[in-house]
Design an enzyme around this catalytic site. Structure first.
Site, PDB file in Angstrom:
ATOM      1  CG  HIS B 217       0.579   8.343   0.928  1.00  0.00           C
ATOM      2  ND1 HIS B 217       1.761   8.331   1.643  1.00  0.00           N
ATOM      3  CD2 HIS B 217      -0.220   7.470   1.555  1.00  0.00           C
ATOM      4  CE1 HIS B 217       1.661   7.512   2.659  1.00  0.00           C
ATOM      5  NE2 HIS B 217       0.480   6.969   2.637  1.00  0.00           N
ATOM      6  CE1 TYR B 221      -0.353   1.804   2.767  1.00  0.00           C
ATOM      7  CE2 TYR B 221      -0.511   4.018   1.869  1.00  0.00           C
ATOM      8  CZ  TYR B 221      -0.381   3.167   2.947  1.00  0.00           C
ATOM      9  OH  TYR B 221      -0.249   3.684   4.208  1.00  0.00           O
ATOM     10  CG  HIS B 368       8.942   6.983   7.231  1.00  0.00           C
ATOM     11  ND1 HIS B 368       8.192   6.130   8.013  1.00  0.00           N
ATOM     12  CD2 HIS B 368       8.181   7.259   6.153  1.00  0.00           C
ATOM     13  CE1 HIS B 368       7.033   5.912   7.428  1.00  0.00           C
ATOM     14  NE2 HIS B 368       6.994   6.580   6.296  1.00  0.00           N
ATOM     15  CG  PHE B 369      11.528   6.776   1.935  1.00  0.00           C
ATOM     16  CD1 PHE B 369      12.363   6.033   1.132  1.00  0.00           C
ATOM     17  CD2 PHE B 369      11.717   8.144   2.004  1.00  0.00           C
ATOM     18  CE1 PHE B 369      13.388   6.636   0.419  1.00  0.00           C
ATOM     19  CE2 PHE B 369      12.732   8.755   1.307  1.00  0.00           C
ATOM     20  CZ  PHE B 369      13.572   8.000   0.514  1.00  0.00           C
ATOM     21  CG  HIS B 370      15.982   3.869   2.764  1.00  0.00           C
ATOM     22  ND1 HIS B 370      15.832   5.167   2.354  1.00  0.00           N
ATOM     23  CD2 HIS B 370      16.780   3.282   1.824  1.00  0.00           C
ATOM     24  CE1 HIS B 370      16.513   5.367   1.234  1.00  0.00           C
ATOM     25  NE2 HIS B 370      17.093   4.241   0.888  1.00  0.00           N
ATOM     26  NE  ARG B 431      14.269  13.263   1.284  1.00  0.00           N
ATOM     27  CZ  ARG B 431      13.091  12.921   0.743  1.00  0.00           C
ATOM     28  NH1 ARG B 431      11.987  13.567   1.109  1.00  0.00           N
ATOM     29  NH2 ARG B 431      13.006  11.959  -0.122  1.00  0.00           N
ATOM     30  NE  ARG B 432      15.271  13.854  -2.597  1.00  0.00           N
ATOM     31  CZ  ARG B 432      14.007  13.916  -2.924  1.00  0.00           C
ATOM     32  NH1 ARG B 432      13.321  15.008  -2.700  1.00  0.00           N
ATOM     33  NH2 ARG B 432      13.410  12.894  -3.485  1.00  0.00           N
TER      34      ARG B 432
END
Lengths: 193, 540
Positions: B217, B221, B368-370, B431-432
Site C-alpha cells: 500500500h 504513496y 481504480h489504480f490506473h 483482472r489478469r
C-alpha cells in the site's frame, strides 16, 4: 471550546475542512464496523493450515469427500479443491436462500474463486484452507471463475455453479436425462438475461 | 549556484524513467487489443502474461523509482540550495538501480518471469528476476540516505529555520519508502531468493503475501508524494498565486507517512490466514489515510482560487476561467484532481471491509489504480518533466502547445480506458486474464466496454509518444531557456513560527515503529507459532 487545530492552522475555512474530512473517514469506517457486527458481515478470514501437497491424504479434501454436504442445522458445506486448471468437483448444485459454506484448498499455486453477481469470493492460498459463507437468493446458472493469476492456463480455469429453487433441491439427485437438462439450462439463461 | 543543482543526476534518472514508460505504454496498447479476442492470431497467453508482468514492473517499479529519486535529488538541491551530500555515492546508487533493471529485464522479456509484478509465489521466476528487483530497491535506499543526510547538513547550517515544504515532503517520502520497502525486501531476501536458488525447498505463501502487503500500500504513496510536492510547491506559483497553507501540506505529508504503511492488510481482505479483527484494524487506518488526500484537494484548489482571483477572476466560479490553462503545470493539476476524485471514490469501495468482496480481483481494481496512479500521479510526472527539462538541460521547451494537447489526450484516454473497466468489474470480469472463454451471457455483456478499452489504449499510446518526442526535442533544442531557477510557491501565511513537530521527523518515525509493531507484529509472528506447510515451486 478552543479548536485544537488552531495550533497549526490560522484559516477558519481550512479548520472546518479538516473536521469534515475526519468526520467522513470516521463515519465511513464506523458504518462498516456497525454493519460488520449487526449483519455479521466479514471478509473470509479463516486461519487454518493444510499441507497442499498431500490433500489426497487428508480426510476432508480426499477426492471421495469433495462436494456438497448437509449440516445438522440445515445449512450446507461445499468442500472443493482448486488445482491448475479447474475446480473439483466441476459442477456444484446448491439451493436458493440457504447458507452455504465453501471450504476450499489449493493443490498447487495461488487461486481465487469468484461467482459474478454474488458475494461468493475468496482467495485460495496453498498451505491454507479458505472458508467463505454466503447464500444465493436467485436461482440460475452461474460461472465459477478463478480470479487470480495461476499460470498460463489461468483464463480457462472456471467451472459451474447451479443454484436451484429450494423446493426442487435434493442432495440425492438422480441422473437427469439429457433433454431435460438442456431445457432447464435454457430457462435459466433467459432469467439471467 | 548552478553547480549545486543535481541536473545530471536528475536527467539521467528521469530519462530512464520515461524510456521505461514508453516501452510499457506500447505493451499496454498490445494488452488492450489482445484481451478482447478481436484478432485470433494475436492470442498468446505466453506473450500476454509476459507483457503484463513487464508492463507492471516497468510502470510500477522502474518509472516510479527512477522518477521519484531523480526528482528528489533535483528538488533537494534547488530547494535547500545545497549540493548532493555524496555525489559519487548517488551515481553508484543510479548504477545499482540500472543494473537491477537490466538483470530483471532479461527473464521478463524472455517469458521466464511471468509472475506479474506482485511476484506471486509459489509461481517461480528465474533467480535473476529476484536479484534485479533487489538491486533496484537497494539502489533506491542510497537515495533515502542522501535525502536524510542533506536535511541534517542543512539544519546544522540553518538552526531554527523552517525546512522548505518541497524538501520536507521529499524527506518524508524517503523515510516512507525505506520503511515500506523493508516488507518486500524481507520477502525477496529471506524467502524468494533462497527458494529460487534451491537452498530451501518450500516457501510459506501466507507469510510471503503478508510481507508483500507491508509494501504494497505505502508504495503507492511513494509514487504519489512527488506528484503532491508538485501540486503544493510548483503549481500555485505557475498559476500566479501562493500556497494557501504551507502547514496543511506538512500535515498531509506527516499523515501519509504515519498512516500509509501499517494498513497493508486491506490488500488481503479476501485471503485466508489473517483473522478478521486484524483486517478491520487495518481498514480504520485505511480510511484515515484518505484524510491527507482530502486536505491536499482542499489546499490545492484553494491555492488555485487565490491565483485565479489575483488574475482578476470574479464571482463564485469566475476564478476558474481566469487561470492560465495553457500552462502544463496548471492544466495537469486540474486534470489530476478530477481523476483523483473518480479514483478516490472507487478506492473507498476497495477499502471497505465488506464491500470489497464485490470487486476484489475484478477489472474494477485495475480501473481504480490506473486512475490514481497512471492518471493522477503520472500526469503530474509529465507536468514536472515539462517544467524541469528546460531547467535541467538549459534548453527551452520544444512545444508548450504539444504538451497541452498531450495532457488532454492522457486525461481523455485514461477515462475512456478506466470507466469501462469499473463497469466490467461490477459485471464480474476478473483482472489478469488474456481471454474470456466463459459463458456467452456473461461475455456478451462485457463486449461494449472491452471495445472502449481499445480506444482508450490507442489514445494513451498516442499521448505517450507526444511526451517522449517533446522531451527529446527539448533536450536537443538549440534555443536556450530564459529562466533556469526552479520557482517554488510562497505560502500565504508566514511559516516563521513552525511547531517543532512539523519541521522534523524523529517523533513520527518512533510513532510509525510503534504503530507497525501493533498492526503487523502478530500477523507476522503467527506464521512462526502455527504449524505451517510451505509450498514447492511451480513453473508458470
Amino acid at each position: 471550546m478552543q479548536d485544537i487545530f488552531k495550533i497549526i492552522c490560522d484559516d477558519e475555512l481550512e479548520r472546518r475542512w479538516i473536521w469534515i474530512s475526519l468526520a467522513m473517514a470516521v463515519i465511513m469506517g464506523g458504518l462498516l464496523g456497525v454493519l460488520a457486527v449487526t449483519n455479521n458481515l466479514h471478509p473470509p478470514s479463516n486461519v487454518e493450515t493444510i499441507d497442499s501437497s498431500r490433500l489426497h491424504l487428508s480426510e476432508e479434501f480426499a477426492e471421495d469427500n469433495l462436494g456438497v454436504k448437509e449440516n445438522s442445522d440445515g445449512s450446507l458445506t461445499v468442500t472443493m479443491v482448486a488445482a491448475r486448471y479447474g475446480f473439483f468437483p466441476p459442477v456444484i448444485e446448491v439451493p436458493t436462500d440457504t447458507m452455504v459454506k465453501f471450504r476450499v484448498a489449493s493443490a498447487d499455486v495461488l487461486h481465487g474463486m469468484h461467482v459474478p453477481n454474488t458475494n461468493a469470493t475468496t482467495m485460495i492460498v496453498p498451505g491454507y484452507i479458505s472458508e467463505v459463507t454466503t447464500a444465493f437468493p436467485t436461482a440460475g446458472k452461474y460461472a465459477f471463475l478463478c480470479n487470480e493469476y495461476c499460470g498460463l492456463g489461468h483464463d480457462s480455469m472456471w467451472s459451474r455453479l447451479m443454484v436451484v429453487p429450494k423446493a426442487e433441491f435434493s442432495l440425492e439427485v438422480p441422473e437427469p436425462e439429457e433433454a431435460e437438462t438442456e431445457e432447464a439450462e435454457e430457462d435459466v439463461g433467459d432469467d439471467l438475461l | 549556484m548552478s553547480q549545486t543543482k543535481a541536473a545530471g543526476l536528475g536527467l539521467a534518472h528521469m530519462w530512464v524513467a520515461f524510456a521505461s514508460f514508453a516501452v510499457a505504454a506500447l505493451l499496454g496498447l498490445y494488452q488492450t487489443i489482445e484481451r478482447i479476442d478481436l484478432i485470433p492470431g494475436l492470442k498468446s497467453p505466453e506473450l500476454y502474461f509476459g507483457s503484463v508482468s513487464t508492463h507492471g514492473v516497468l510502470m510500477g517499479f522502474v518509472l516510479t523509482t527512477f522518477f521519484a529519486v531523480g526528482f528528489g535529488y533535483y528538488i533537494a538541491t534547488t530547494s535547500l540550495k545545497q549540493e548532493v551530500w555524496n555525489k559519487p555515492l548517488a551515481w553508484f546508487g543510479f548504477a545499482l538501480k540500472l543494473t537491477g533493471v537490466l538483470l530483471a529485464a532479461a527473464p521478463l522479456l524472455t517469458g521466464n518471469a511471468s509472475v506479474l509484478y506482485t511476484f506471486y509465489p509459489p509461481l517461480m521466476a528465474h533467480p535473476t528476476f529476484y536479484f534485479g528487483a533487489t538491486l533496484l530497491v537497494v539502489g533506491s535506499w542510497v537515495w533515502c540516505l542522501q535525502m536524510v543526510m542533506m536535511l541534517g547538513v542543512w539544519k546544522k547550517a540553518n538552526p531554527g529555520e523552517t525546512v522548505p515544504l518541497a524538501m520536507y515532503g521529499t524527506v518524508a517520502n524517503a523515510i516512507l519508502w525505506f520503511i515500506t520497502s523493508l516488507g518486500v525486501a524481507s520477502e525477496v531476501l529471506f524467502q524468494l531468493i533462497p527458494w529460487s536458488l534451491g537452498i530451501v525447498e518450500t516457501v510459506d505463501v501466507g507469510l510471503a503475501r503478508t510481507l508483500f502487503s507491508w509494501t504494497l500500500h505505502a508504495i503507492v504513496y511513494f509514487w504519489l508524494i512527488p506528484a503532491y510536492i508538485v501540486l503544493y510547491t510548483l503549481v500555485p506559483r505557475a498559476a500566479g498565486g501562493f500556497i494557501f497553507s504551507d502547514h496543511m501540506g506538512r500535515l498531509a505529508f506527516i499523515m501519509l507517512l504515519v498512516f500509509s504503511v501499517p494498513i497493508g492488510l486491506h490488500h488481503l481482505y479476501m485471503d485466508p490466514f489473517q483473522a478478521a479483527g486484524w483486517k478491520f484494524l487495518h481498514m480504520t487506518g485505511t480510511f484515515m489515510v484518505a484524510v491527507p488526500t482530502m486536505l491536499t484537494g482542499f489546499t490545492v484548489i484553494a491555492s488555485m482560487e487565490v491565483a485565479g482571483r489575483l488574475r482578476g477572476g470574479k464571482g463564485l466560479l469566475g476564478w476558474i476561467s481566469a487561470l492560465p490553462w495553457g500552462n502544463p503545470l496548471v492544466l495537469a493539476a486540474g486534470l489530476a484532481l478530477l481523476m483523483l476524485t473518480f479514483g478516490g471514490f472507487g478506492g473507498m469501495i476497495n477499502a471497505s471491509y465488506s464491500m470489497n468482496a464485490m470487486v476484489h480481483n475484478t477489472q474494477w481494481v485495475t480501473g481504480h489504480f490506473h486512475l490514481i496512479f497512471a492518471g493522477t500521479t503520472v500526469i503530474m510526472y509529465f507536468a514536472a518533466a515539462y517544467y524541469l527539462w528546460p531547467k535541467m538541460t538549459g534548453n527551452a521547451l520544444y512545444s508548450t502547445k504539444l504538451a497541452v494537447i498531450q495532457l488532454w489526450f492522457w486525461f481523455i484516454g485514461m477515462l475512456v480506458l478506466t470507466l469501462p473497466w469499473h463497469q466490467l468489474g461490477m459485471a464480474g470480469q476478473p483482472r489478469r486474464i488474456s481471454s474470456t472463454p466463459y459463458d456467452e451471457e456473461l461475455v456478451q455483456a462485457w463486449l461494449p466496454a472491452e471495445a472502449a478499452m481499445i480506444v482508450g489504449g490507442v489514445i494513451l499510446f498516442a499521448s505517450a509518444l507526444m511526451l517522449v518526442v517533446n522531451l527529446l526535442k527539448t533536450h536537443g533544442n538549440s534555443q536556450p531557456v530564459d529562466n533556469l531557477e526552479v520557482e517554488y510557491a510562497e505560502p500565504l501565511h508566514s511559516t516563521q513560527r513552525m511547531p517543532q513537530l512539523m519541521n522534523s521527523f524523529g517523533f513520527w518515525v518512533v510513532l510509525i515503529v510503534v504503530y507497525m509493531v501493533a498492526s503487523y507484529g502478530y500477523p507476522i509472528i503467527q506464521f512462526f507459532l502455527m504449524d505451517t506447510y510451505g509450498t514447492v515451486p511451480w513453473s508458470i
